[in-house]
Structures are given as C-alpha cells and as structure tokens.
Design an enzyme around this catalytic site. Structure first.
Site, PDB file in Angstrom:
ATOM      1  N   THR A   1       0.860  -1.183   0.000  1.00 56.56           N
ATOM      2  CA  THR A   1       0.000   0.000   0.000  1.00 56.56           C
ATOM      3  C   THR A   1       0.893   1.228   0.000  1.00 56.56           C
ATOM      4  OG1 THR A   1      -1.829   1.098   1.141  1.00 56.56           O
ATOM      5  CG2 THR A   1      -0.104   0.198   2.511  1.00 56.56           C
TER       6      THR A   1
ATOM      7  N   ALA B   1      -5.552  -5.332   6.401  1.00 53.01           N
ATOM      8  CA  ALA B   1      -6.762  -4.513   6.300  1.00 53.01           C
ATOM      9  C   ALA B   1      -7.715  -4.794   7.455  1.00 53.01           C
ATOM     10  CB  ALA B   1      -7.456  -4.779   4.960  1.00 53.01           C
TER      11      ALA B   1
END
Length: 270
Positions: free
Chosen positions: A67, A115
């Site tokens: 990310t 996540a």
C-alpha cells in the site's frame, strides 16, 4: 446447497479439533474490545492442522501486502493521501479499499498492513473516543487517541497483528499527526509515509514539502506523491484519495483514479 459444497470444501479425515471451549478461546464473543481468536483450542498450535486442501497438502499462507499512505502537517492543518489497492502477495484483492478511516469528525486514521487489523482496531478506537467524550464532555486529544491505539496494539505484541497506521486530527492544541504500529510504537512527526510504496512517496515529499504550503499546493503534493508511488510500486494503485483535516473537521478534497492522474501529468510535461 451447503456453503461447503459451493466452495468445494472437503474436510480432512482423521484429524478433528474439539470446539467445546470455543467461547473461552474466543474472548471477543463476550468482549468486543478483545482480539477474536480462531474458534478452536490452541490456535497457535492447531492452525496448521486446518490449512490443508482435500488431498491433505498444506496450503501456504501468503500475508505479503502492499500500500502507500502519507500524511503531513502544514500551516493549514494536516493532509492525508492514500491509494486504494489491497493485495495478498501477487494477488490484487481489491482496487477500491477506503484506506482513510473516519474515527470521528476531528480524527482520521490510515490503513497500512493487514486490512482487517487496521479496520477493526480503529473502529474500537472510535468507540473509545466516543466514550471519552461522553464521560469528560470534551473531545479527546489527538495525542490521547493515538496513545489509546498504541496501548491496545502493545497488548497483542507478538501475536501476529499487522498495522502501520497514522492518526491525524485537530484539537485545542492545533493539528496533530502520529504514527502507530502493531508493536505499540508511537511517534509524533511532521511528515510520514507508510507502506510498500512509501520510499517513492518520500522522494516526492522530500522535494516539495515545506510548512508554509498553500492549501492547493499541499493537496497537489500529496496527490503527486501517491501517484508516483502507484507508478513504481506494483502493490499500490487504484483511487488516489486526499483528505484535509482543518479546525472545523475533515474535508474530502479529491478521489481520482491514478490512471487519470498519469495522463494528466504526462500532458503537463509536453
């Protein structure tokens, strides 16, 4: 038709796990601020007995993820910018993940790492911040909110959590920006970038960052830094989101596809 039939799941014969004490092992059932463990005894020992396919072959678990998130303080408040790609190894699981979590009107959290871990614990933090407001009749400070999250993460140090988040907000002492990770580390700073693409984002930030940026300059800097990270890092991509934390609360500045930004910036070079 049973879900197991739809998924093609076939339980491995010969090995079974007792589930009589599932509730005692999974404390989250009774207290949602505790980490939910797999619903079988001694998960650290028995997890390997479950992760097998129908032929008895062990299934490799790939927790690699990527990310790009960034945040920086400037004279107008705090700017956060993120991408939206979720990956597991070389597999792109989603291209539309919302990696800026709105804890409350004056607090934002970013997501880097697992996540599920980031989303869950920042939701727990949101609850704790609301309880603080009700008990004390004032908003929690950015420093106190980040310390709460760091304390929670420290309690589970070494248990497999994966978090590298930023907590940004505005309180009576001004704008605040903190980095908190899954080891319980907590750092105050002016500029942070977290994730697999952070080294590319830092290159843009180091060149363009200064404290007295104007609002539009700050938005463009964050947007460009995330775009360049998505261009160089295969695990970053999707939508580039930019948020601005002001004294009046957060504002969503833009949500643009990195592909559109690529062609726009390419046109500017001509």
């Amino acid at each position: 038709m049973a879900l197991a039939d739809v998924c093609g799941y076939r339980p491995r014969m010969g090995k079974s796990l007792a589930t009589s004490d599932a509730c005692s092992e999974s404390a989250n059932i009774e207290c949602n601020s505790q980490l939910m463990l797999p619903p079988f005894p001694q998960p650290s020992l028995n997890l390997g007995n479950v992760l097998v396919d129908e032929s008895g072959k062990e299934i490799p678990m790939n927790f690699d993820h990527g990310t790009t998130t960034l945040g920086f303080k400037y004279k107008g408040g705090v700017v956060l910018a993120v991408d939206s790609r979720a990956t597991g190894g070389m597999y792109i699981g989603s291209g539309s993940v919302k990696k800026i979590i709105e804890i409350n009107r004056y607090l934002l959290g970013t997501m880097a790492g697992g996540a599920a871990d980031c989303t869950y614990w920042e939701r727990v933090l949101s609850k704790q911040c609301r309880l603080y407001e009700l008990r004390n009749r004032e908003r929690i400070s950015v420093a106190a909110a980040s310390k709460l999250l760091a304390n929670i993460a420290y309690n589970y140090k070494g248990m497999g959590l994966s978090m590298g988040v930023m907590i940004a907000g505005y309180d009576k002492s001004g704008p605040g920006l903190y980095y908190v990770d899954s080891d319980g580390e907590r750092t105050k700073g002016q500029v942070f970038s977290v994730g697999s693409g952070s080294i590319f984002a830092y290159g843009v930030l180091d060149q363009g960052y200064k404290y007295d940026l104007e609002d539009e300059e700050a938005y463009d800097l964050g947007r460009r830094a995330i775009y360049h990270a998505t261009f160089r890092d295969a695990a970053s991509g999707g939508i580039v989101r930019v948020y601005h934390m002001k004294p009046t609360g957060f504002e969503v500045i833009s949500e643009e596809d990195c592909k559109d930004l690529h062609y726009r910036y390419a046109q500017e070079k001509k």
